[in-house]
Design an enzyme around this catalytic site. Sequence first.
Site, PDB file in Angstrom:
ATOM      1  N   HIS A 244       0.573  -1.267  -0.094  1.00 43.88           N
ATOM      2  CA  HIS A 244       0.135  -0.081   0.043  1.00 43.88           C
ATOM      3  C   HIS A 244       0.809   1.201  -0.123  1.00 43.88           C
ATOM      4  CE1 HIS A 244      -3.263  -2.818   0.668  1.00 43.88           C
ATOM      5  NE2 HIS A 244      -2.979  -2.579   1.986  1.00 43.88           N
ATOM      6  N   GLN A 398      -7.281   9.145   4.079  1.00 43.69           N
ATOM      7  CA  GLN A 398      -8.557   8.709   5.034  1.00 43.69           C
ATOM      8  C   GLN A 398      -8.201   9.040   6.373  1.00 43.69           C
ATOM      9  OE1 GLN A 398      -8.275   4.548   3.680  1.00 43.69           O
ATOM     10  NE2 GLN A 398      -7.941   3.927   5.742  1.00 43.69           N
TER      11      GLN A 398
HETATM   12  C1  BG6 Z   1      -5.289  -4.538   4.314  1.00 44.57           C
HETATM   13  C2  BG6 Z   1      -4.248  -5.125   5.465  1.00 44.57           C
HETATM   14  O1  BG6 Z   1      -4.403  -4.920   3.150  1.00 44.57           O
HETATM   15  O2  BG6 Z   1      -5.655  -3.273   4.514  1.00 44.57           O
HETATM   16  C3  BG6 Z   1      -4.900  -4.867   6.857  1.00 44.57           C
HETATM   17  O3  BG6 Z   1      -4.008  -6.503   5.548  1.00 44.57           O
HETATM   18  C4  BG6 Z   1      -5.276  -3.339   6.767  1.00 44.57           C
HETATM   19  O4  BG6 Z   1      -4.157  -5.192   7.888  1.00 44.57           O
HETATM   20  C5  BG6 Z   1      -6.032  -2.899   5.977  1.00 44.57           C
HETATM   21  O5  BG6 Z   1      -6.318  -3.159   7.900  1.00 44.57           O
HETATM   22  C6  BG6 Z   1      -6.261  -1.349   5.660  1.00 44.57           C
HETATM   23  O6  BG6 Z   1      -7.032  -0.918   4.552  1.00 44.57           O
HETATM   24  P1  BG6 Z   1      -7.883   0.321   4.849  1.00 44.57           P
HETATM   25  O7  BG6 Z   1      -8.530   0.305   3.263  1.00 44.57           O
HETATM   26  O8  BG6 Z   1      -8.871   0.107   5.905  1.00 44.57           O
HETATM   27  O9  BG6 Z   1      -7.051   1.276   5.089  1.00 44.57           O
END
Ligand code: BG6
Length: 513
Positions: A244, A398
């Site tokens: 990410h 976010q």
């Molecule tokens: C996922 C992870 O890819 O992304 C999780 O495996 C994490 O641990 C999540 O909580 C976070 O995603 P978002 O969209 O809630 O920021």
Amino acid sequence: ELKENTVIVVFGASGDLAKKKTFPALFGLYRDGFLPTDVRIVGYARTKMDEAEFHKRTTSYIKNPDNNEEIAQKIETFKQISSYVSGGYEDDPSFQNLETYLRDLEAKTHKGKEHNRLFYLALPPSVFTPVAAHVRKNCYSADGVNRIIVEKPFGKDTESCRELLTALKEHWSEDETFRIDHYLGKEMVKNMLVLRFANIALNAAWDKNSISNVQITFKEPFGTEGRGGYFDEFGIIRDILQNHLLQVLSILTMERPVSFAAEDIRDEKVKVLRAIPPIERSDTLLGQYVSANGKPGYLDDDTVPKNSVCPTYAATTLWINNPRWEGVPFILKAGKGTSSFLSIRFPPLLQPTTLPISHYSSTLALNEAKVEVRIQFKDVTQGIFKDISRNEFVIRIQPSEAVYLKLNTKAPGLYTRALPTEMDLTYKRRFSETKIPEAYESLILDALKGDHSNFVRDDELDVAWKIFTPILHWIEGQDGPRPKPVSYPYGSRGPKELEAFITKYGFKRTQEG
Ligand code: BG6
């Protein structure tokens, strides 16, 4: 464009991802009229359950807080276009059975037309490859377009990722494959291309001459409760940073693509990632949360091995060896069980405040991860001013999407003093009437249209792993004793060592902190 006559098959339909993300996103698209006409959705998993149970599960995360009649109606019709098949993941007969089911369904709904299929694998990694292979062998539509969506984890390091890619490529071409990193579907991540390349004022300052340091931060106010088993094997770097946050970094730093075409964008992302050498141990800070504020620590979770040294927090600094970015530290930080809200309070009445309003709105969303990019510019040349705050450009991904620029202005009044303040574009206020799409909605729609721009290409994954593999091997003790993470209290802002860590890379707090 959108393929009509499509059946979407969701594997792992009884699992968490499908329940929390895939089905709500499919419903969102359906509700807003974005799915192809006559679409059918088929859930598939090992669990034996009847259709009523399946519908109950898949709609349990669909929100309709005000009991809106129209939405309630749509939920009912959504149930009518979705059905469930149970079967194994590793045997031919199960997939032959699915194929028969799909043919019947298509004969009923898409009679005499082409048959397009989108396969969504919301599955644990152990069954990725067998399912991909069986689907290709038994359920591939001979007279239409077939596409497959897969999600991380894509291996655990460079080598295992290559093995997985090779195994999948035996059955599915790159063109048919859509690898999700759901951060690429987030509105503010998509906005970065526009912010960067449609604004000459920003674009002109987007390099080592103007920028001192960049932080990309992920804070999640809950721990790994219930996912300890998975998490301990992967750790925070594989869970968040390597995918990410690195994706965000690549979009933030890539050169301008020739066009918005998928391959043009992905070529530039790969190019900038290739200029990043593997992360050094000395550029790394690891942490693990311990019990505090009445909440259990990481090691208190029964699913976590005793004495585990798995990091739940990591800060790593990356360097980009190209003319635009040489010498600028990019600090990626992510932590489970961290919070950024402890010291933020609503402003006392009648007191002047220098915090942008967007800060306060964050306090309302305690359960969401907070993700932001903070670009800190260099000091202005000293001389007429002393101790002046640096400019910062912040993109809050976010919660409560926002873009704000911290800048100095003359404090109004009969004297000349520079006051740090901000230009604030908080979406809730500026675009109050507009619904921001969910990341998964945006990505599933792209896959239905065959647009790869926001999916991860094979070579992109390979370079991403090369950057992280050496420190991951070090953390896992593959070349010596395992490093011990420092501890931080659950619900805190992260390890206390963090302040010194970011200061080391030149970050200076602005006056309001
Ligand atoms: C996922 C992870 O890819 O992304 C999780 O495996 C994490 O641990 C999540 O909580 C976070 O995603 P978002 O969209 O809630 O920021």
